[in-house]
Scaffold this active site. Structure first.
Site, short mmCIF file in Angstrom:
data_model
loop_
_atom_site.label_atom_id
_atom_site.label_comp_id
_atom_site.label_asym_id
_atom_site.label_seq_id
_atom_site.Cartn_x
_atom_site.Cartn_y
_atom_site.Cartn_z
N THR A 41 -17.52 13.73 28.27
CA THR A 41 -17.18 14.80 29.23
C THR A 41 -17.04 14.23 30.65
O THR A 41 -16.14 14.62 31.40
CB THR A 41 -18.29 15.87 29.20
OG1 THR A 41 -18.33 16.42 27.90
CG2 THR A 41 -18.05 16.97 30.21
N HIS A 44 -13.70 12.64 31.02
CA HIS A 44 -12.65 13.64 31.24
C HIS A 44 -12.62 14.06 32.71
O HIS A 44 -11.56 14.19 33.32
CB HIS A 44 -12.89 14.90 30.39
CG HIS A 44 -12.63 14.71 28.92
ND1 HIS A 44 -11.37 14.51 28.43
CD2 HIS A 44 -13.47 14.69 27.86
CE1 HIS A 44 -11.44 14.38 27.10
NE2 HIS A 44 -12.70 14.48 26.74
ZN LIG Z 1 -22.52 15.28 27.06
#
Ligand SMILES: [Zn+2]
Ligand SMILES: [Zn+2]
Length: 245
Positions: A41, A44
């Site tokens: 994440t 990203h």
């Molecule tokens: Zn995570």
């Protein structure tokens, strides 16, 4: 002031900034961050892809996997005190909405994920609500304790169905897939077959208990699994690679 890693503007990159120490609400726990870990994440958000652009509002302190030491508690906090060694659930849930009240807090309708929708843990300090903090055993090193958040994800995914006595195939041996190998094995899988294209990752899968490791660049994975399961195939498949192909 404190140091914090911040997504300043809707574009690629992070900036190391001096930010004000966060305020402590009455139900808040102030934590000195001891260790953090980097999640997909975070990549990203760093790269600022379409997913990040749809989820994140800047400026934002990033990071959601961490552990630390409690240094101050709000006046309504009852379960923690300064000196406690803790880790956190990254989803700040409301405990009021329908999913929360049905025991599904991870899909809370009002959830705020730290480091995604609210200031996160790549900072010297973070303030968390008491309900999202968990006490951590003192003998767990910080670099391991921070991994409890992604481990929790993998426990949830791996145990969504029955793995005990089943032949389990895990595709993708990044951290989440490797956790799944260890969890399935610990929970009584008949066998765990791990698949990845990197030998380094397959070696880690073996260390974590995989009975068989398969590299699709070097063997026919389907044929190998058919042979290993007397032609029946895997009972459970955990897709942990994220590869669309
Ligand atoms: Zn995570
Ligand atoms: Zn909720």
């Amino acid at each position: 002031m404190m140091k914090a890693l911040v997504k300043e503007a809707p574009e690629a990159g992070f900036t190391l900034l001096a930010k004000p120490i966060p305020q402590l609400p009455v139900d808040g726990v102030r934590i000195r961050v001891l260790a953090t870990s980097i999640c997909g994440t975070d990549l990203h958000i760093y790269n600022w892809d379409a997913w990040a652009a749809s989820k994140v509002t800047t400026p934002l302190t990033v990071g959601h996997e961490f552990c630390g030491e409690v240094i101050e508690v709000g006046e309504k906090v009852t379960r923690f005190e300064a000196g406690d060694y803790v880790a956190a659930e990254s989803h700040i849930f409301c405990d009021q909405c329908r999913p929360c009240r049905a025991g599904q807090r991870h899909i809370c309708e009002n959830e705020k994920i730290i480091g995604v929708q609210r200031d996160g843990a790549f900072a010297e300090q973070i303030v968390m609500p008491e309900r999202c903090i968990w006490r951590t055993p003192a003998d767990l090193p910080p670099e391991i304790a921070t991994l409890q958040e992604p481990l929790g994800n993998s426990v949830h995914a791996t145990l969504a169905g029955e793995v005990s006595r089943r032949h389990v195939m895990v595709t993708g041996c990044g951290p989440t897939g490797l956790f799944a190998v260890a969890i399935a094995k610990t929970c009584g899988a008949a066998s765990v077959m791990a698949v990845d294209v990197q030998q380094y990752r397959l070696n880690l899968a073996t260390e974590l208990g995989a009975d068989q490791v398969l590299n699709p660049l070097e063997c026919d994975v389907v044929a190998e699994i058919q042979t290993a399961t007397e032609g029946r195939g895997a009972d459970v498949v955990l897709e942990m690679s994220g590869n669309e192909k």
